[in-house]
Design an enzyme around this catalytic site. Structure first.
Site, short mmCIF file in Angstrom:
data_model
loop_
_atom_site.label_atom_id
_atom_site.label_comp_id
_atom_site.label_asym_id
_atom_site.label_seq_id
_atom_site.Cartn_x
_atom_site.Cartn_y
_atom_site.Cartn_z
N CYS A 1 -2.55 2.68 8.96
CA CYS A 1 -3.10 2.52 10.46
C CYS A 1 -2.61 1.00 10.88
CB CYS A 1 -4.33 2.67 10.73
SG CYS A 1 -5.15 2.46 12.31
N ASP B 1 -4.04 -0.76 12.53
CA ASP B 1 -5.12 -1.99 12.66
C ASP B 1 -4.80 -3.11 11.97
OD1 ASP B 1 -7.74 -2.90 11.79
OD2 ASP B 1 -8.97 -1.26 12.72
N ARG C 1 -6.77 -5.27 10.69
CA ARG C 1 -7.29 -5.56 9.44
C ARG C 1 -7.11 -4.87 8.11
NH1 ARG C 1 -12.81 -3.48 12.10
NH2 ARG C 1 -11.23 -2.15 12.81
N HIS D 1 -8.35 4.31 6.82
CA HIS D 1 -9.57 3.36 6.54
C HIS D 1 -10.73 3.84 7.56
CE1 HIS D 1 -9.24 1.22 10.77
NE2 HIS D 1 -8.17 1.91 10.65
N CYS E 1 -12.01 3.83 11.46
CA CYS E 1 -10.80 3.52 12.49
C CYS E 1 -11.28 3.94 13.85
CB CYS E 1 -10.09 4.76 11.97
SG CYS E 1 -8.26 4.87 12.90
CO CO Z 1 -7.33 2.80 12.34
#
Ligand code: CO
Length: 213
Positions: free
Chosen positions: A42, A44, A46, A98, A101
């Protein structure tokens, strides 16, 4: 903040540290990259592939998009897979989702987010596919977590069905596809045990995912 000076400062410190550890570090990287892994994760912020797996530059080839989706008409993702498999000859493709998400969560809502709704459409279709199981989970956080897991399983399946991976297996190339999920809360990776290393094993993906529950 035209120049984002702090990022360049960080970069100078980082490059110096790398050279301190290994004076030939960058020279070796210039010569070639020989990663063993392709990471599909992803976007993302993080979930940075290198950091959470402790891998150095040169060790993992990375493709990231919102909600780690592998779409058969996405030339960007397919090009990454092809280059990784056929040129770099990675031995492992890791699809890593994750928990929590935002992309997956957005796909579970009826709210409109704009252009990204077209991308999330793929996830909405997946939700329908797994509706019976997901609607049976009362707790919304747990339902989201399970959908995040099922999304990984489906994307593993998509990776395995690409002409690229199918072709590699036909040629007898050593290549395994893994489905993992990362916990933002504790920083831990979990293997969803949807491991496929040949076309014959493909049908077992869903059985393996189901068995986990
Ligand atoms: Co995500």
């Amino acid at each position: 903040m035209r120049s984002l000076k702090h990022l360049f400062d960080n970069n100078r410190v980082w490059a110096a540290e790398m050279l301190q550890r290994d004076p030939q570090f960058f020279e070796k990287l210039v010569a070639q990259q020989t990663p063993q892994y392709l990471w599909i994760g992803c976007a993302d912020s993080r979930v940075p592939a290198n950091e959470i797996t402790g891998l150095m530059p040169g060790e993992v080839f990375v493709h990231r998009n919102i909600a780690n989706v592998v779409v058969h008409t996405d030339l960007n993702c397919l090009s990454v897979i092809q280059y990784a498999v056929e040129v770099l000859k990675v031995k492992h493709i890791i699809v890593c989702g994750h928990y929590g998400c935002g992309g997956v969560a957005a796909a579970m809502q009826t709210k409109e987010f704009g252009l990204i709704d077209n991308w999330l459409r793929h996830l909405k279709d997946l939700y329908q596919k797994h509706e019976a199981e997901l609607e049976g989970i009362e707790d919304t956080a747990l339902r989201l977590d399970r959908f995040c897991e099922l999304n990984v399983v489906d994307q593993v399946y998509h990776v395995c069905h690409t002409t690229i991976v199918q072709g590699a297996w036909r040629r007898g190339q050593e290549l395994a596809v893994h489905g993992w999920i990362y916990g933002i809360r504790d920083g831990m990776l979990k293997d969803l045990e949807v491991y496929v290393e040949s076309a014959d094993e493909l049908d077992a993906v869903y059985r393996m995912a189901g068995k986990r529950l």
